[in-house]
Design an enzyme around this catalytic site. Structure first.
Site, PDB file in Angstrom:
ATOM      1  N   ASP A   1      -1.353   8.601   9.464  1.00 33.05           N
ATOM      2  CA  ASP A   1      -1.597   7.173   9.262  1.00 33.05           C
ATOM      3  C   ASP A   1      -2.936   6.997   8.545  1.00 33.05           C
ATOM      4  O   ASP A   1      -3.964   7.507   9.000  1.00 33.05           O
ATOM      5  CB  ASP A   1      -1.622   6.443  10.605  1.00 33.05           C
ATOM      6  CG  ASP A   1      -1.358   4.958  10.453  1.00 33.05           C
ATOM      7  OD1 ASP A   1      -0.208   4.598  10.164  1.00 33.05           O
ATOM      8  OD2 ASP A   1      -2.302   4.172  10.622  1.00 33.05           O
TER       9      ASP A   1
ATOM     10  N   ASP B   1       1.257   2.249   5.474  1.00 29.27           N
ATOM     11  CA  ASP B   1       0.214   3.280   5.387  1.00 29.27           C
ATOM     12  C   ASP B   1       0.575   4.515   6.186  1.00 29.27           C
ATOM     13  O   ASP B   1      -0.290   5.324   6.515  1.00 29.27           O
ATOM     14  CB  ASP B   1      -1.128   2.710   5.875  1.00 29.27           C
ATOM     15  CG  ASP B   1      -1.046   2.149   7.295  1.00 29.27           C
ATOM     16  OD1 ASP B   1       0.033   2.231   7.914  1.00 29.27           O
ATOM     17  OD2 ASP B   1      -2.062   1.625   7.781  1.00 29.27           O
TER      18      ASP B   1
END
Length: 339
Positions: free
Chosen positions: A209, A252
């Site tokens: 992430d 993301d």
């Protein structure tokens, strides 16, 4: 004809698809999600034919855990739909000889509509709506799903019209980065686990992430944020071998599958190597911006034997690292066993 509200919903879906452009993966995901309220379905899926198999490329609701699953084309109602080109309605899976009854029971599925998707004159897949209730759907629902399948078919055409291989590529890759998408990532993980169950070799699953993407977007604009996503994708791909898989799972979030890996595998070294590759600042239009990510690692077979348990373990460890990053502590996404 479908009900008036259904027609209005289909028009709204078509407008949303137009805004997605040639993002076929995004289009398929949008369609299955919107199928649920459109006809009161508990689940929906788009399955595309790949040789003699049907592959779940987009799922929602009841079908959510089937993403990336492959089934024999000749052994399912979806496969029959592709072979005949006919809309098929199963009123009750418990007494319909055309369905895989055990698979339906496993999903909790009792009734379903299956509509063919046509591309360049061929049936290339199906749009399927499912319910936990027998005989859930009526004729208006069947017609609404038929109209919606025409919308999907148009998206297939425009996404693939310039290249014979574009249909498969568009269905399995992220439009922005060119990496595998979530469906293809899970499919590759299923395939890797099936292979390693035979040869007993380990594999590593990473959930990654990006840290600070929202800050980049809010402070410097989405062009900088998009550049950061593309650069992150490039750097992760640079850490992978031909046999590995790198995917953008959405927003993301990224994933990696290292398969096969040597025994024993040092998870800490793998994570730190990726962190070092990511750590260099992004240079974009004369400015530099920081890049960093939180990484969680799960190893097969030590951390789990199936897709769900490995992804859940890697995801949990990734969020633990993210919390440490937000607290100002540098930390690698090492497995719990290795700490």
């Amino acid at each position: 004809m479908p009900a008036k509200t259904q027609l209005l919903d289909i028009i709204a879906i078509q407008a949303d698809i137009a805004r997605l452009g040639l993002d076929l993966s995004g289009t398929m995901s949008l369609v299955v999600e919107r199928t649920l309220p459109l006809i009161g379905a508990d689940g929906a899926a788009i399955e595309l034919a790949d040789g003699e198999e049907m592959v779940y490329r987009a799922v929602a609701g009841l079908a959510e855990k089937q993403l990336g699953l492959r089934l024999r084309l000749g052994e399912s109602l979806s496969g029959l739909c592709v072979r005949t080109g006919e809309i098929l309605y199963c009123r009750d899976a418990e007494d319909d000889p055309r369905v895989d009854r055990e698979a339906c029971r496993k999903m909790g599925l009792r009734s379903m509509i299956v509509v063919p998707l046509r591309h360049k004159g061929e049936n290339v897949g199906v749009l399927k709506a499912m319910s936990r209730v027998p005989d859930q759907f009526d004729d208006a629902d069947v017609r609404a799903l038929r109209l919606l399948s025409d919308v999907v078919a148009a998206a297939l055409y425009f996404a693939a019209k310039y290249n014979a291989d574009a249909l498969f590529y568009k269905a399995t890759h992220d439009a922005m980065t060119g990496l595998a998408n979530r469906a293809f990532y899970i499919e590759r993980l299923r395939n890797a686990l099936a292979l390693h169950r035979r040869d007993k070799r380990p594999a590593s699953v990473l959930m990654i992430d990006m840290d600070g993407l929202k800050h980049l977007n809010d402070s410097f604009g989405h062009r900088v944020g998009d550049a950061a996503i593309k650069e992150m994708a490039r750097r992760l791909a640079a850490c992978a071998r031909e046999s590995d898989t790198v995917a953008r799972l959405g927003g993301d979030e990224f994933g990696m599958i290292f398969s096969p890996v040597d025994q024993p595998m040092n998870g800490a070294l793998l994570v730190h190597r990726i962190e070092d590759e990511i750590a260099q600042p992004l240079s974009f239009e004369g400015h530099t911006y920081p890049l960093r990510a939180s990484i969680g690692l799960a190893e097969y077979p030590a951390d789990g034997l199936d897709v769900d348990s490995l992804l859940e373990t890697a995801d949990r460890r990734m969020y633990r690292v993210k919390r440490l990053h937000h607290g100002g502590v540098e930390h690698g996404g090492v497995s719990e066993r290795a700490q």
